[in-house]
Design an enzyme around this catalytic site. Sequence first.
Site, mmCIF file in Angstrom:
data_model
loop_
_atom_site.group_PDB
_atom_site.id
_atom_site.type_symbol
_atom_site.label_atom_id
_atom_site.label_comp_id
_atom_site.label_asym_id
_atom_site.label_seq_id
_atom_site.Cartn_x
_atom_site.Cartn_y
_atom_site.Cartn_z
ATOM 1 N N ARG A 22 0.707 -1.518 0.071
ATOM 2 C CA ARG A 22 0.317 0.290 -0.098
ATOM 3 C C ARG A 22 1.052 1.232 0.026
ATOM 4 O O ARG A 22 0.618 2.190 -0.828
ATOM 5 C CB ARG A 22 -1.198 -0.011 1.167
ATOM 6 C CG ARG A 22 -1.945 -0.718 0.859
ATOM 7 C CD ARG A 22 -2.726 -1.431 2.138
ATOM 8 N NE ARG A 22 -2.125 -1.523 3.820
ATOM 9 C CZ ARG A 22 -2.499 -1.962 4.278
ATOM 10 N NH1 ARG A 22 -3.913 -0.897 4.720
ATOM 11 N NH2 ARG A 22 -1.564 -1.694 5.719
ATOM 12 N N ASN A 40 -6.205 -3.053 1.828
ATOM 13 C CA ASN A 40 -5.603 -4.819 2.039
ATOM 14 C C ASN A 40 -7.280 -4.994 1.828
ATOM 15 O O ASN A 40 -8.441 -4.777 2.743
ATOM 16 C CB ASN A 40 -5.015 -5.011 3.214
ATOM 17 C CG ASN A 40 -3.702 -4.820 2.769
ATOM 18 O OD1 ASN A 40 -3.165 -4.661 1.893
ATOM 19 N ND2 ASN A 40 -3.069 -4.971 4.462
#
Length: 93
Positions: A22, A40
């Site tokens: 990320r 996620n």
Amino acid sequence: MAAEKIQKHVFISGRVQGVGFRAFTRSQAAALNIRGWVKNLADGRVEAKVQGKESNVDQMLAKLKKGPSFARVDNFEAETEKPDDFNDFEIRF
């Protein structure tokens, strides 16, 4: 100029959680002037929406197909969508 803006909805699977994916995505988005988000998923995948000029989005998708150094991308899906109104790029939880 607005006609050049495209958006992709992306799902990435493999070793993509717990490896900085990320943060990698956010830094690549900043470098390529991409807007959208990344998060996620409970099933172990990473989901993202990336929006910008077509050439920048293409570069972003190429980066995401590879991921950061400790990631392993096994499957990559990207669908074109109508652009949303994003002001920046964020990590969602």
